[in-house]
Design a protein around this motif. Structure first.
Motif, short mmCIF file in Angstrom:
data_model
loop_
_atom_site.label_atom_id
_atom_site.label_comp_id
_atom_site.label_asym_id
_atom_site.label_seq_id
_atom_site.Cartn_x
_atom_site.Cartn_y
_atom_site.Cartn_z
N LEU A 580 0.85 -1.18 0.00
CA LEU A 580 0.00 0.00 0.00
C LEU A 580 0.89 1.23 0.00
O LEU A 580 1.65 1.46 0.95
N ARG A 581 0.82 2.01 -1.07
CA ARG A 581 1.59 3.25 -1.11
C ARG A 581 0.99 4.25 -0.14
O ARG A 581 -0.23 4.39 -0.06
N LEU A 582 1.81 4.94 0.58
CA LEU A 582 1.33 5.91 1.57
C LEU A 582 1.57 7.32 1.06
O LEU A 582 2.29 8.12 1.66
N THR A 583 0.93 7.63 -0.07
CA THR A 583 1.11 8.94 -0.70
C THR A 583 -0.17 9.75 -0.75
O THR A 583 -0.21 10.80 -1.38
N ASP A 584 -1.21 9.27 -0.08
CA ASP A 584 -2.50 9.93 -0.10
C ASP A 584 -3.16 9.75 1.27
O ASP A 584 -3.00 8.71 1.91
N PRO A 585 -3.92 10.74 1.73
CA PRO A 585 -4.57 10.60 3.04
C PRO A 585 -5.52 9.41 3.12
O PRO A 585 -5.70 8.84 4.19
N ARG A 586 -6.13 9.01 2.00
CA ARG A 586 -6.99 7.83 2.04
C ARG A 586 -6.16 6.57 2.31
O ARG A 586 -6.62 5.65 3.00
N GLU A 587 -4.96 6.52 1.77
CA GLU A 587 -4.09 5.38 2.03
C GLU A 587 -3.64 5.36 3.49
O GLU A 587 -3.55 4.30 4.11
N ILE A 588 -3.39 6.54 4.05
CA ILE A 588 -3.05 6.61 5.48
C ILE A 588 -4.23 6.14 6.32
O ILE A 588 -4.07 5.38 7.29
N ALA A 589 -5.43 6.56 5.94
CA ALA A 589 -6.62 6.13 6.69
C ALA A 589 -6.81 4.62 6.59
O ALA A 589 -7.19 3.96 7.57
N ALA A 590 -6.56 4.05 5.41
CA ALA A 590 -6.66 2.60 5.27
C ALA A 590 -5.64 1.89 6.13
O ALA A 590 -5.94 0.88 6.79
N LEU A 591 -4.41 2.40 6.15
CA LEU A 591 -3.37 1.81 7.02
C LEU A 591 -3.80 1.86 8.47
O LEU A 591 -3.70 0.85 9.20
N ASN A 592 -4.29 3.00 8.92
CA ASN A 592 -4.68 3.12 10.33
C ASN A 592 -5.85 2.22 10.67
O ASN A 592 -5.96 1.71 11.80
N SER A 593 -6.74 1.98 9.72
CA SER A 593 -7.84 1.07 9.99
C SER A 593 -7.33 -0.36 10.17
O SER A 593 -7.83 -1.11 11.03
N LEU A 594 -6.32 -0.74 9.39
CA LEU A 594 -5.73 -2.08 9.56
C LEU A 594 -5.00 -2.19 10.89
O LEU A 594 -5.13 -3.21 11.59
N LEU A 595 -4.25 -1.17 11.26
CA LEU A 595 -3.54 -1.19 12.53
C LEU A 595 -4.52 -1.26 13.70
O LEU A 595 -4.26 -1.93 14.71
N ARG A 596 -5.64 -0.57 13.55
CA ARG A 596 -6.64 -0.57 14.62
C ARG A 596 -7.23 -1.96 14.83
O ARG A 596 -7.62 -2.32 15.93
N GLN A 597 -7.26 -2.76 13.75
CA GLN A 597 -7.77 -4.13 13.85
C GLN A 597 -6.71 -5.12 14.30
O GLN A 597 -7.01 -6.31 14.45
N GLY A 598 -5.49 -4.64 14.49
CA GLY A 598 -4.42 -5.54 14.91
C GLY A 598 -3.75 -6.28 13.78
O GLY A 598 -3.02 -7.26 14.03
N VAL A 599 -3.95 -5.85 12.54
CA VAL A 599 -3.28 -6.48 11.40
C VAL A 599 -1.78 -6.19 11.49
O VAL A 599 -1.38 -5.04 11.70
N PRO A 600 -0.92 -7.20 11.34
CA PRO A 600 0.53 -6.99 11.47
C PRO A 600 1.12 -6.36 10.21
O PRO A 600 1.63 -7.04 9.32
N VAL A 601 1.05 -5.03 10.12
CA VAL A 601 1.56 -4.29 8.97
C VAL A 601 3.01 -3.90 9.22
O VAL A 601 3.40 -3.59 10.35
N ARG A 602 3.80 -3.94 8.15
CA ARG A 602 5.20 -3.53 8.26
C ARG A 602 5.50 -2.46 7.23
O ARG A 602 4.80 -2.32 6.23
N ARG A 603 6.57 -1.70 7.48
CA ARG A 603 6.96 -0.61 6.61
C ARG A 603 8.18 -1.00 5.81
O ARG A 603 9.23 -1.36 6.38
N ALA A 604 8.07 -0.86 4.47
CA ALA A 604 9.19 -1.19 3.59
C ALA A 604 10.17 -0.03 3.54
O ALA A 604 9.90 1.08 3.99
N ALA A 605 11.33 -0.31 2.96
CA ALA A 605 12.38 0.70 2.88
C ALA A 605 11.94 1.91 2.06
O ALA A 605 12.43 3.02 2.28
N ASP A 606 11.02 1.71 1.10
CA ASP A 606 10.57 2.83 0.27
C ASP A 606 9.44 3.62 0.92
O ASP A 606 8.86 4.52 0.30
#
Length: 857
Positions: A580-606
């Motif tokens: 998931l590219r984090l270049t738009d506020p909607r993408e940030i909102a999607a990321l935060n929704s996954l984190l709120r559910q406890g999904v194990p998300v990781r951040r790539a070097a890019d």
């Protein structure tokens, strides 16, 4: 708040205005307490009551829209309103005005007076309160109402035909829109409107019957019930609604927008306070370059003269009542109260065919310190005068409409005809706008409209932001801009655009609206010395989508079809881990929704987010909810750095607070007072500061707790307040340099770091700041462009030559290091520059996670 400025009057009236101002110091009833001129700039100070609004209010504002228009039906339209609970704390009561809880019963009573008054609910405020639209007109059958709707659509959609329509000349009812109380602590427009509605409902004279037979009068009784009750300028989310029309972040603004789109008013009044004497638009330069200013000035000035006469005829005097004579800024002032940005109600309305539009500032201040300090009898005396003045302005406007109905509709049709035909604008001059005194070169503002704009669809192949393109297209359509989409690849003006590209043909009735939203704008620093509010706002530059201006060319034969909304972006690949590219506020909102559910998300070097294949179902739900696209990736999820849900303590402006919550962050507002009262820092992962927190004003225990938190966690700072805290806490070794505090606009920037990865090459500034003398470990994430970084707006150097764009050129605008990030730009300003939001999100994640790594190490 920034300093209020007086500006010079046009030369012939300097002496008269000076004498009037001097006379106001000798008022028998006591000085009126209002500024003689209204030049104010919104600063970064936090409205504590607004900033403490619950997150639920923000959620309502993010999700609530004006109610869907009902099928065309007859007038009157009866609506029995249930009463609101009585609220003894409503600030209207102290002034002897109508409290919000009394409005519904009053509207019920008005509907019972006859067959002229109809009431509808157009939506709800951020605080959940009903927004009422009252229509006053002669009764109409369903067939007659349909005919009015058909003629309204003909005026916009086929203006050349409408111009020759005898039916329109004979039968079309002139739409008039009276907007009241958009600033909650400017109350009296509501009461004046209620009085006028009652008079119209019962009057038997021939003039009233003629007016209602040939007009529809729309009253937005209180545009800001939250602020009316609380006595605040802003709504429950802390937003000044009269700065929100370009962004439309708030439900009240969207409701007003829908009224304008649905009624297409030829005339609009926006009732405000307080300027003594009463200030009546049209304004000083600069004038909005995208609307047909010759038609606007002609009609607005003529109506202003009638309002001025009616207000002065009330007989109030400086000596007896503390009331100065009314002013028309175009005639009486040189500069300082302009109609340049379309963020204000009248200027926004001009793009929808309103040819006479006015902010009216009633005279006697009853808000702020006057509300708290003046005795109740004096407050009520002033409110009664203000109500009478607002009523006189409304009645004078209705007289003007009755007498000049034909000209108003003819000129509205001409606005749309010029747009549809791609006709040139007509510069104002004594010849093109006869009867308006004092027109000079300083009043001439026109633009060259491009042939079209193209918004490529974005996506993985183009590396453009697909969510940003979709959001921008939907926003254009919501503002009644016509958008088409290519059914296959096509060429335009020598370039090839892919299938799915959106095309905005500027040969359309509301070309001014389209260009005002999409164009870069203009650097007007050399035109005037001071502006009333912002001078740059480009969605084309600031919303993260690629927007290409096509100056000329033909669209004939292009494979384009009209669309009513952007194509969905949501997508999740069927196999593999997800990126998931984090270049738009909607993408940030999607990321935060996954984190709120406890999904194990990781951040790539890019800087992107990696979601494991096991969470495909959750990713699919997030994609649909936020309309974002995941792509398949071969990057190792196991080798990427884990991300965790962030809890943000934020001392910020209301607009920034709203934007953070829009991106899905868990935010707790803090301030100097909150920290001094005792704040539980274990509930926060990172601190974001831009306003309302001064370390020097903290108690010793609060200061120690703050320093301990910063040492173990981190700081994201914005502007002077963020830089000051950074310096006081001894964090990042940089020297902040404050530019001209009156400057604002769209700027060119050069992105060079992870925080600003994939960010637009444009930013927004308001009281710009930059950083020099970086110490060890300081990284420059972004710099102002060399040369003149200002694209559009108003940014002058100070008198000593410092503080201007030349001084900022090439200097750092965003810096980072030692789990601290500082911004000199305004990436969340009033929830507007959407393409910049991810910079703040990346900063928060970077600071919080680097601090947690440091702690664990």
């Amino acid at each position: 708040m920034r300093i209020k400025r007086s500006v010079p009057a046009r030369p012939a009236l300097i002496t008269a205005l000076a004498l009037a101002a001097a006379g106001s110091l000798l008022l028998a009833p006591g000085a009126a307490g209002a500024d003689p001129l209204p030049v104010t700039r919104e600063g970064s100070a936090v409205d504590d009551r607004a900033a403490q609004a619950p997150a639920s209010a923000a959620r309502r504002a993010l999700t609530a829209d004006a109610s869907t228009a009902a099928p065309t039906r007859s007038y009157p339209r009866r609506l029995a309103l249930s009463p609101d609970p009585e609220n003894p704390g409503d600030t209207s009561l102290k002034l002897g005005l109508t409290p919000y809880h009394a409005i519904a019963p009053k509207l019920n009573a008005l509907q019972r007076l006859g067959d002229r008054v109809s009431v509808e609910v157009t939506g709800r405020s951020a605080g959940g309160r009903r927004l009422y639209l009252v229509t006053v007109t002669a009764p109409e059958t369903t067939r007659q109402a349909r005919a009015q709707e058909r003629m309204r659509e003909l005026i916009e959609n086929a203006p050349a035909t409408a111009a020759t329509s005898r039916e329109i000349t004979r039968d079309y009812k002139t739409p008039v829109f009276v907007n009241s109380n958009i600033h909650g602590n400017e109350w009296e427009g509501t009461d004046a409107s209620l009085k006028v509605i009652e008079q119209l409902a019962t009057a038997k004279d021939a003039r009233t019957r003629d007016l209602l037979a040939h007009s529809r009068l729309y009253f937005n009784v209180t545009a800001n019930p939250d602020g009316r009750i609380a006595g605040t300028r802003a709504n429950a989310n802390g937003f000044d609604l009269n700065r929100d029309f370009v962004t439309a972040s708030q439900p009240e603004t969207r409701a007003m927008r829908q009224i304008e789109l649905g009624t297409q008013p030829a005339v609009l009044l926006d009732l405000h306070g307080y300027v003594n004497g009463t200030l009546i638009e049209p304004t000083t330069p600069p004038h909005g370059e995208n609307y047909e200013y010759d038609l606007f000035l002609k009609n607005s000035y003529a109506n202003a003269l009638g309002m001025e006469s009616a207000v002065n005829a009330l007989g109030y005097t400086p000596a007896k009542d503390g009331v100065e004579a009314a002013q028309i800024p175009f005639r009486d002032q040189e500069e300082g109260w302009d109609d340049w940005p379309p963020i204000f109600t009248p200027q926004y309305a001009a793009f929808h065919g309103t040819v006479a539009a006015h902010t009216v500032e009633i005279p006697l201040a009853v808000n702020n310190e006057e509300y708290d300090e003046l005795p109740v009898p004096e407050l009520r005396r002033r409110s009664a005068i203000n109500t009478a003045v607002a009523g006189a302005a409304i009645r004078a406007t209705l007289n003007h409409v009755r007498e000049h109905r034909g000209t108003l509709i003819t000129d509205q049709i001409e606005v749309f005809r010029r747009g549809a035909a791609g006709a040139a604008q007509v510069p104002v001059s004594p010849e093109t706008v006869p009867g308006v005194p004092g027109i000079g070169p300083e009043d001439v503002y026109t633009t060259t409209f491009p042939r079209a704009y193209v918004i490529p669809p974005g996506g993985a192949r183009t590396q453009r932001s697909a969510p940003a393109a979709a959001r921008l297209v939907d926003h254009l359509i919501a503002n009644d801009v016509r958008v088409t989409r290519a059914t296959r690849a096509f060429r335009l003006a020598g370039r090839t655009y892919p299938r799915g590209s959106y095309v905005i043909d500027l040969h359309q009735p509301k070309r001014g609206m389209a260009n005002a939203l999409l164009a870069d704008g203009r650097d007007i620093s050399g035109k005037v010395s001071v502006m009333y509010d912002i001078s740059g706002w480009s969605l084309g530059s600031l919303w993260g989508a690629t927007v290409e201006r096509v100056p000329s060319g033909s669209l004939r034969g292009a494979p384009l079809r009209p669309v009513g909304g952007a194509a969905p972006v949501a997508h999740v690949p069927a196999h593999g881990d997800l990126r998931l590219r984090l270049t738009d506020p909607r993408e940030i909102a999607a990321l935060n929704s996954l984190l709120r559910q406890g999904v194990p998300v990781r951040r790539a070097a890019d800087g992107s987010a990696i979601v494991p294949a096991s969470a495909r179902r959750e990713a699919g739900a997030a994609a649909r909810t936020h309309d974002v696209s995941f792509t398949a990736t071969r990057q190792s999820w196991a080798g990427a750095a884990p991300l965790h849900r962030l809890r943000v303590a934020a001392a910020v402006t209301p607009g920034e607070l709203f934007a953070l919550r829009e991106m899905g962050f868990d935010v707790t507002p803090v301030s100097t007072a909150v920290l001094n009262a005792g704040f539980e820092w274990s509930d926060a992962d990172v601190l974001f500061v831009s306003a309302g927190l001064d370390r020097a004003d903290l108690t010793e225990p609060a200061r120690q707790a703050l320093d301990t938190f910063l040492e173990g966690h981190g700081l994201v700072g914005r502007g002077a307040a963020g830089a000051a805290l950074n310096a006081a806490a001894g964090r990042l070794a940089v020297k902040p340099v404050e530019g001209n505090a009156d400057a604002n606009g769209v700027v060119r920037v050069r992105n060079a770091g992870g925080i600003t990865r994939d960010a637009p090459a444009r930013g927004f500034v308001y009281a710009p700041l930059w950083f020099t003398d970086p110490g060890p470990g300081v990284r420059v994430e972004q710099s102002y462009a060399t040369g003149n970084p200002l694209v559009s707006g108003h940014w002058r150097p100070l008198r000593d030559g410092s503080g201007g764009p030349a001084a900022a050129a090439g200097q750092a605008s965003v810096v980072s290091g030692d789990h601290t990030v500082l911004f000199g730009t305004e990436p969340l300003f009033r929830d507007h520059p959407k393409g910049e939001f991810p910079q703040v999100a990346r900063a928060l994640f970077t600071v919080a996670h680097s601090a947690s790594v440091k702690e664990s190490g």
